[in-house]
Design an enzyme around this catalytic site. Sequence first.
Site, short mmCIF file in Angstrom:
data_model
loop_
_atom_site.label_atom_id
_atom_site.label_comp_id
_atom_site.label_asym_id
_atom_site.label_seq_id
_atom_site.Cartn_x
_atom_site.Cartn_y
_atom_site.Cartn_z
N ASP A 1 0.86 -1.18 0.00
CA ASP A 1 0.00 0.00 0.00
C ASP A 1 0.90 1.23 0.00
O ASP A 1 1.22 1.77 1.06
CB ASP A 1 -0.93 0.01 1.22
CG ASP A 1 -2.04 1.04 1.09
OD1 ASP A 1 -1.74 2.18 0.67
OD2 ASP A 1 -3.20 0.71 1.39
N ARG B 1 -12.18 -2.37 -8.18
CA ARG B 1 -12.81 -1.72 -9.33
C ARG B 1 -12.31 -2.41 -10.59
O ARG B 1 -11.15 -2.81 -10.68
CB ARG B 1 -12.49 -0.22 -9.38
CG ARG B 1 -13.28 0.62 -8.39
CD ARG B 1 -14.76 0.65 -8.73
NE ARG B 1 -15.53 1.54 -7.87
CZ ARG B 1 -16.16 1.15 -6.78
NH1 ARG B 1 -16.06 -0.11 -6.38
NH2 ARG B 1 -16.87 2.01 -6.07
N GLU C 1 -18.80 -1.91 -16.65
CA GLU C 1 -20.11 -2.10 -16.04
C GLU C 1 -21.08 -1.04 -16.54
O GLU C 1 -20.70 0.13 -16.68
CB GLU C 1 -19.99 -2.01 -14.51
CG GLU C 1 -19.20 -3.14 -13.89
CD GLU C 1 -19.16 -3.06 -12.36
OE1 GLU C 1 -20.02 -2.38 -11.77
OE2 GLU C 1 -18.27 -3.68 -11.77
N HIS D 1 -20.73 -7.49 -9.08
CA HIS D 1 -20.38 -6.36 -8.21
C HIS D 1 -21.25 -6.37 -6.95
O HIS D 1 -21.85 -5.37 -6.58
CB HIS D 1 -20.55 -5.04 -8.96
CG HIS D 1 -19.77 -3.91 -8.35
ND1 HIS D 1 -19.37 -2.80 -9.06
CD2 HIS D 1 -19.32 -3.70 -7.08
CE1 HIS D 1 -18.72 -1.96 -8.27
NE2 HIS D 1 -18.68 -2.49 -7.05
N GLY E 1 -19.84 -6.57 -1.62
CA GLY E 1 -20.19 -5.79 -0.44
C GLY E 1 -21.67 -5.70 -0.17
O GLY E 1 -22.12 -4.80 0.54
N TYR E 2 -22.45 -6.64 -0.71
CA TYR E 2 -23.91 -6.52 -0.69
C TYR E 2 -24.61 -7.25 0.45
O TYR E 2 -25.77 -7.62 0.31
CB TYR E 2 -24.47 -7.02 -2.02
CG TYR E 2 -24.80 -5.91 -2.99
CD1 TYR E 2 -24.04 -4.75 -3.04
CD2 TYR E 2 -25.87 -6.01 -3.87
CE1 TYR E 2 -24.33 -3.74 -3.93
CE2 TYR E 2 -26.18 -5.00 -4.77
CZ TYR E 2 -25.40 -3.87 -4.79
OH TYR E 2 -25.70 -2.87 -5.67
#
Length: 396
Positions: free
Chosen positions: A146, A212, A241, A258, A261-262
Amino acid sequence: MLIVADTAIPFVNAFFESYGMVSLIAGHEIDLRSIKTADALLVRTQTRVDAALLGGTSVRFVGSATAGVDHIDLDYLEAHNIHFVSAPGANSHSVVEYVLTALFELSWGASQKLTAKTVGVIGSGAVGGCLVRRLKAFGVRTLVCDPPLEQEALHSDEPHSFVSLDFLLRESDIISLHVPLIQDGKFATKHLMDADALGKCRRGTWLLNTSRGGVVDERALLSAVASGAISRVVTDVWDDEPLPAPEMIQASHIATSHIAGYSIDAKRRATRMIRDAYIVHFKLERYSAASEPGAAEPGAAGSIELLVPETDPKESFERYCRDLVLQMYPIMKDHHNMTRLRSSAMVDEDRAESFRQLRSNYAARFGFYRYRISDSRLRTEQIRRLSDGLGIKVVA
């Protein structure tokens, strides 16, 4: 006040109806005309928020119920004194649970042990940092890259264990991406995983992308898969997308729309975060949270009991973990739904609409913390790993 909101934002009516008139519009249909007199605009990734959308409107507040903000022109909002808030970290546990489920599924399918792998995590923010902690709880060796956080640590003379991207690519068996999409600059991530980066990976590397789509050069990845350089691919985010390339769907061992995170919990948390910021910005009186959405859902006040796996944890703990995570999240159902979009007979318009429908009609998925397992066969160390690694409650 008038609040225009994407229909795909869960619980938006319940959270905002006490604070204004809510007008719901599909994200890809939100345009200048529909928000002309709005005071607030609430979006997800389907809506590009920039001068073309906001110019000449009365919008004073923009909230995005997402962690990523690459669909937002932040410079325009700042220049026009439009307050902006997103939901960083709201879906971190949900994404990590998706990644862990995918890893246990891939390991089992390849007849390999996850604990024998080195996992390289690129991006150590809310999601990447959480993933590293969970993997370490299982005893998995991790490498973390990072550059922005490494630079901060160096400037403050803080000790750190970050490694270079080249080192991570060379030394990792599995690479998981958790970075924002940054188009240019010192820390650009656009096509971070290009032909050059993929060429530095160990042969047979597994690549997971839940960040992404643009972070991966899809053409280069397809070539790497064809050559065997990359042997397993998990793709939740796509370059164009809502038009995922059929070839990429075909190349992905796990392909989803995608939705990493749902989870219900992540969705609620994100909507609550932008609601709270809205209240503060407009200096409104906060109403009681006693009747907030989700209070009566299964597991909200307790735990959902898992079936005890037939697998003996003393004989194969990783198989035992896989059996548990697939009860909580049957990830291959999402994969099979996504594979329908790879048909060459499907025109682009239908593929895009099908992708949107997979997201908007996504089945309820609960966070792992809501679950519990009662199994007297579990040893102390296994209990700790299930608790710290999966986040479930354990009764032995």
